[in-house]
Design a protein around this motif. Structure first.
Motif, PDB file in Angstrom:
ATOM      1  N   LEU A  75      -0.225 -44.809   5.822  1.00  0.00           N
ATOM      2  CA  LEU A  75      -0.397 -43.455   5.296  1.00  0.00           C
ATOM      3  C   LEU A  75       0.708 -43.095   4.302  1.00  0.00           C
TER       4      LEU A  75
ATOM      5  N   HIS B 190       0.041 -44.957   1.072  1.00  0.00           N
ATOM      6  CA  HIS B 190      -1.097 -44.345   0.387  1.00  0.00           C
ATOM      7  C   HIS B 190      -0.685 -43.034  -0.301  1.00  0.00           C
ATOM      8  N   ARG B 191       0.049 -42.207   0.424  1.00  0.00           N
ATOM      9  CA  ARG B 191       0.474 -40.919  -0.162  1.00  0.00           C
ATOM     10  C   ARG B 191       1.460 -41.121  -1.311  1.00  0.00           C
TER      11      ARG B 191
ATOM     12  N   VAL C 237      -3.225 -36.064   6.269  1.00  0.00           N
ATOM     13  CA  VAL C 237      -2.965 -37.148   7.219  1.00  0.00           C
ATOM     14  C   VAL C 237      -3.418 -36.834   8.645  1.00  0.00           C
TER      15      VAL C 237
ATOM     16  N   THR D  74      -6.656 -38.597  10.252  1.00  0.00           N
ATOM     17  CA  THR D  74      -6.474 -40.028  10.499  1.00  0.00           C
ATOM     18  C   THR D  74      -5.538 -40.262  11.675  1.00  0.00           C
TER      19      THR D  74
END
Length: 184
Positions: free
Chosen positions: A157, A160-161, A170, A173
């Motif tokens: 995460l 990805h961010r 987030v 997820t």
């Protein structure tokens, strides 16, 4: 050179590394970014290797201070774990984004350097042990693989961010993953 100058140099180096990557890191660029006279950072860190070592140590020190388990609330419920993970990802990809990018760049750059990379790996192991204690406290069975999954989820995460979607929500997820781990 006063310690404040050293701190400015390290902070500038982390910002530079987080914004432009390892190849952009040089004493001259650090001095310019920190607003220091040329040659200032090399007074503290004679070589590029010494500068990298200083950055690694600084990042580890800051993360230990910012995420000190002793200063964190005690987590004993699944919802608290979910909330804590969401907050950590938000911080690491928000206010601490440059530092997080720098840490990831250093993990890759120093993967083959046992000496310089050890403080980062040691820090990672400390966070894994802390996370394992939390995973156990909230009642997730088989805590070692669950902890690995939680750490991988957080890393994914964050990456990805930091690289694709800085506004990614987030919570859905994290909540889905943690509740699935609790059921397994």
């Amino acid at each position: 050179m006063p310690a404040a100058t050293r701190e400015r140099a390290i902070e500038a180096a982390v910002e530079l590394l987080g914004a432009q990557g390892v190849r952009a890191l040089s004493h001259a660029r650090v001095d310019a970014r920190a607003g220091l006279p040329p040659g200032s950072s090399s007074n503290w860190f004679r070589t590029r290797r010494a500068l990298l070592g200083g950055i690694v140590d600084w990042i580890a020190e800051k993360e230990r201070a910012d995420f000190d388990p002793a200063a964190m609330p005690v987590i004993t419920h699944l919802d608290e774990l979910i909330e804590g993970l969401c907050a950590m990802v938000e911080l690491q990809s928000g206010p601490y984004a440059a530092r997080t990018r720098a840490r990831y760049a250093l993990f890759v750059e120093l993967a083959g350097d046992a000496e310089l990379g050890e403080p980062l790996r040691r820090q990672r192991r400390e966070f894994e042990r802390w996370t394992e204690r939390i995973v156990t406290a909230v009642g997730i069975t088989d805590p070692v693989p669950a902890t690995r999954a939680v750490m991988a989820l957080a890393d994914g995460l964050l990456l990805h961010r930091l690289t694709v979607d800085p506004d990614l929500e987030v919570r859905p997820t994290i909540e889905r993953a943690i509740r699935a781990l609790a059921r397994s």
